[in-house]
Design an enzyme around this catalytic site. Sequence first.
Site, mmCIF file in Angstrom:
data_model
loop_
_atom_site.group_PDB
_atom_site.id
_atom_site.type_symbol
_atom_site.label_atom_id
_atom_site.label_comp_id
_atom_site.label_asym_id
_atom_site.label_seq_id
_atom_site.Cartn_x
_atom_site.Cartn_y
_atom_site.Cartn_z
ATOM 1 N N SER A 163 0.819 -1.220 0.000
ATOM 2 C CA SER A 163 0.000 0.000 0.000
ATOM 3 C C SER A 163 0.852 1.269 0.000
ATOM 4 C CB SER A 163 -0.941 0.005 1.214
ATOM 5 O OG SER A 163 -0.211 -0.138 2.421
ATOM 6 N N ASP A 404 -2.429 6.140 11.622
ATOM 7 C CA ASP A 404 -1.639 5.697 10.475
ATOM 8 C C ASP A 404 -0.323 6.464 10.465
ATOM 9 O OD1 ASP A 404 -0.523 4.914 8.124
ATOM 10 O OD2 ASP A 404 -2.179 5.521 6.839
ATOM 11 N N HIS A 407 1.784 5.332 6.207
ATOM 12 C CA HIS A 407 1.570 6.015 4.929
ATOM 13 C C HIS A 407 1.821 7.514 5.095
ATOM 14 C CE1 HIS A 407 -0.779 2.237 4.866
ATOM 15 N NE2 HIS A 407 -0.299 2.159 3.643
#
Length: 432
Positions: A163, A404, A407
Amino acid sequence: MKSNSYLLFFLFQITMTKRIKSFLPPLPTFHKEKNIRRVGLLLLFSFTIAFIFLSPIFYSPNPIKITPKYDFNQSNHLTTHHKEEETCDLFTGRWVPDPKGSSYTNWSCLTLPDSNNCAKFGRKDKDFVNWRWKPDGCDLPRFEPKSFLSIVRGKKLAFIGDSVARNHMESLLCLLSQAEIPTDIYKDTLDRFRTWYFPSYDFTLMVLRSNFLVLGIQRVTNGISSGVFDLHADKIDVKWSEKLPEIDYAVISDAHWLFRTIYLHKGEKLIGCVFCNDPNITDLGLGFALRTIYRTALEHVNGCKGCGGLVTLVRTFSPAHFENGTWNDGGRCSRTSPLSSREVNFRGNEGEFSKIQVEEVERVKRKQGKKRFGVLDITKAMLMRADGHPGSHWNNEWMKGFNDCVHWCLPGPIDMWNDLLLGMLKRESSLQ
């Protein structure tokens, strides 16, 4: 030389005449004789002043030189500077303030996903986009979408990996869409394989999802996914590898999915594990697992028979910045400015992973083959950017309450990866 001096004298005389005349009262038009006499005296006076002022210049051993604004001898310096940029280490440097900020916003990028749209989900500070990466030996030019699209005209570029590879592709998509809005031409049912097309440049941008690069099978118990994987380290993941022959540029990256319980297999033999806590199985460590999957992937690329002049870049490990815990036990990332180099440990796991990836690229480059390989080394730079993650500012409907810190926000420091990518594509001829 003399002609230049005479010209200067003449120009000076005219100027002095005009200036002196400007101080005199206007002459009546009906006194013609007096007018002529006064004009004559005026000219004589201006010639005298000009001669007195300029005579040292005429007889000086180093007279004034009238030179053009552009020095044509500069071309040698420009060529040298260009060569320095071509050989400069783009990956060692520092972050410097940049008040211009990003070339796009979360409003101007129409393809920006909610998972990276930090401003939309409550992030108020904006300073984290006002920094640029400055290599020690040169300047890294700003990303130019038209320049990038011109280089890849008629080509296909694929991001292959997890990802974070998708995050990288989304950043490039935002940057390129400032020049042309792409057409979304393919999406699989899980949105893991995606293709965009830029018709004016006949350029195709793809993302091919693969969590391990090699074949990974999750163990299922009573119909429930266990989170434990069997990794067949000598078998490539065909979901991405079968598309290689149609690709001109591949950016490969993977690592984050290794941070879980994994059993490693070669052939039919179990050779060890990672995080398995099984006394009867050797824990081979993250480094071994990483090296194994990259060796398999790069050897497959190098041996691809229908891949022509494929250029492959390995993007090195992208560090996470959880503080006061990990992703599932309260870890956070709430910084608002970059870390200094003194605050970063370049010799930790992240540095080891990057080193392994570089070594595997160098290893495959020594083998015979027509493929070209290179490294997009972002690890050192991104270790300093703990301020660039979404944290709690993301669309976490499937993981409520989790931060998160893996990312990157868009826009944000990840956009620098594409500054580097453009620089690498310009140096494509040096990728051997």
